[in-house]
Design a protein around this motif. Structure first.
Motif, short mmCIF file in Angstrom:
data_model
loop_
_atom_site.label_atom_id
_atom_site.label_comp_id
_atom_site.label_asym_id
_atom_site.label_seq_id
_atom_site.Cartn_x
_atom_site.Cartn_y
_atom_site.Cartn_z
N ALA A 19 23.21 -9.19 56.34
CA ALA A 19 22.45 -7.85 55.79
C ALA A 19 22.79 -6.72 56.76
O ALA A 19 21.95 -5.88 56.97
N GLU A 20 23.64 -6.90 57.90
CA GLU A 20 24.14 -5.98 58.58
C GLU A 20 25.00 -5.15 58.02
O GLU A 20 25.80 -5.54 57.10
N SER A 21 25.10 -3.91 58.37
CA SER A 21 26.13 -2.95 57.85
C SER A 21 26.65 -1.93 58.67
O SER A 21 26.03 -1.82 59.89
N THR A 53 31.41 -0.26 52.44
CA THR A 53 29.93 -0.64 52.20
C THR A 53 29.72 -2.07 51.99
O THR A 53 28.54 -2.36 52.12
N THR A 54 30.62 -3.09 51.69
CA THR A 54 30.47 -4.38 51.37
C THR A 54 31.05 -5.08 52.46
O THR A 54 32.16 -5.40 52.34
N LEU A 55 30.54 -5.62 53.31
CA LEU A 55 30.96 -6.05 54.46
C LEU A 55 30.50 -7.65 54.28
O LEU A 55 29.31 -7.91 53.87
N LEU A 155 19.24 -4.72 49.99
CA LEU A 155 20.35 -3.77 50.39
C LEU A 155 21.12 -4.46 51.32
O LEU A 155 20.77 -5.29 52.40
N ARG A 156 22.64 -4.26 51.55
CA ARG A 156 23.38 -4.60 52.50
C ARG A 156 23.42 -6.36 52.36
O ARG A 156 23.85 -6.72 53.54
N ALA A 157 23.07 -6.87 51.38
CA ALA A 157 23.40 -8.42 51.42
C ALA A 157 24.05 -9.05 50.21
O ALA A 157 23.40 -9.71 49.54
#
Length: 226
Positions: A19-21, A53-55, A155-157
């Motif tokens: 969940a980090e971006s 955006t998608t890591l 979000l971010r996951a």
């Protein structure tokens, strides 16, 4: 991610956690997003994830040291202009699961039971809302013509679209799936995939989750939501 001190020296290489971006790391270290993402030492990461955006958990992101701001001397009484670098992340969300019910009209954004705000959807049904780069789980409550529905968003996951868990997460984000994103092909997942395929106009073939279905789902979900 909480605020962190200046890495100093030559900077640090940070292994991203769940969940980090780029946005959340930039926010935590006091950088603008572009300072991190456009840095030459993150060129390999940009090649792996062009949209930024998608890591994936474990991806390596270089965080440079902060530089001290410099100001031109100006006479007392003159106007000074400052530019804020850390701007909010922008959520853009379009609920597809209720096609045929009309476009989204109004919406509420909630974190748990706390109302963060209300708004009106854009003419094409898009819901746009500014969020802190560290925001995680939220719910978007959408009102259609005489009908409302909650869309829980994490979000971010996002896991890769090549995994079943990643498919479930995107189906959930679009409102087709409300179960646990556990990577298991259960009845609820099959129903959700079937409903998405039908609404997306995909051919009814023997392979429930083909590469074409994954690619279409990837496009519908959009990888730049936050």
């Amino acid at each position: 991610m909480n605020a962190r001190s200046d890495p100093g020296g030559d900077g640090i290489v940070l292994a991203l956690g769940a969940a980090e971006s780029v946005d959340s790391v930039a926010y935590a270290y006091g950088h603008a997003r572009s300072t991190l993402w456009d840095h030459p030492r993150n060129a390999n990461l940009r090649q792996q994830h062009p949209d930024g955006t998608t890591l994936a958990s474990g991806d390596l992101l270089f965080v440079p040291p902060r530089t001290k701001a410099t100001f031109e001397q100006n006479a007392t009484g003159r106007r000074h202009t400052f530019r804020v670098l850390n701007t909010p992340a922008l959520l853009r969300f379009r609920p597809y699961a209720l096609a045929g019910q009309g476009l989204a009209r109004h919406f509420e954004v909630l974190r748990g039971d706390t109302l963060l705000g209300r708004g009106t959807a854009e003419a094409n049904g898009d819901i746009v809302w500014p969020l802190e780069p560290t925001a995680d789980d939220i719910t978007v409550r959408v009102t259609f013509d005489g009908f409302s529905r909650d869309y829980p968003l994490r979000l971010r996951a996002l896991d890769p679209i090549s995994t079943l868990k990643g498919v479930q997460q995107r189906l959930r984000g679009l409102g087709y799936f409300s179960g646990e994103c556990d990577g298991q092909m259960n009845d609820a997942t099959r129903v959700a995939i079937g409903a998405f395929r039908m609404q997306a106009g995909l051919p009814d073939d023997d392979e429930l989750l083909s590469d074409a279905v994954r690619a279409t789902l990837h496009g519908y979900h959009g990888e730049a939501s936050l």
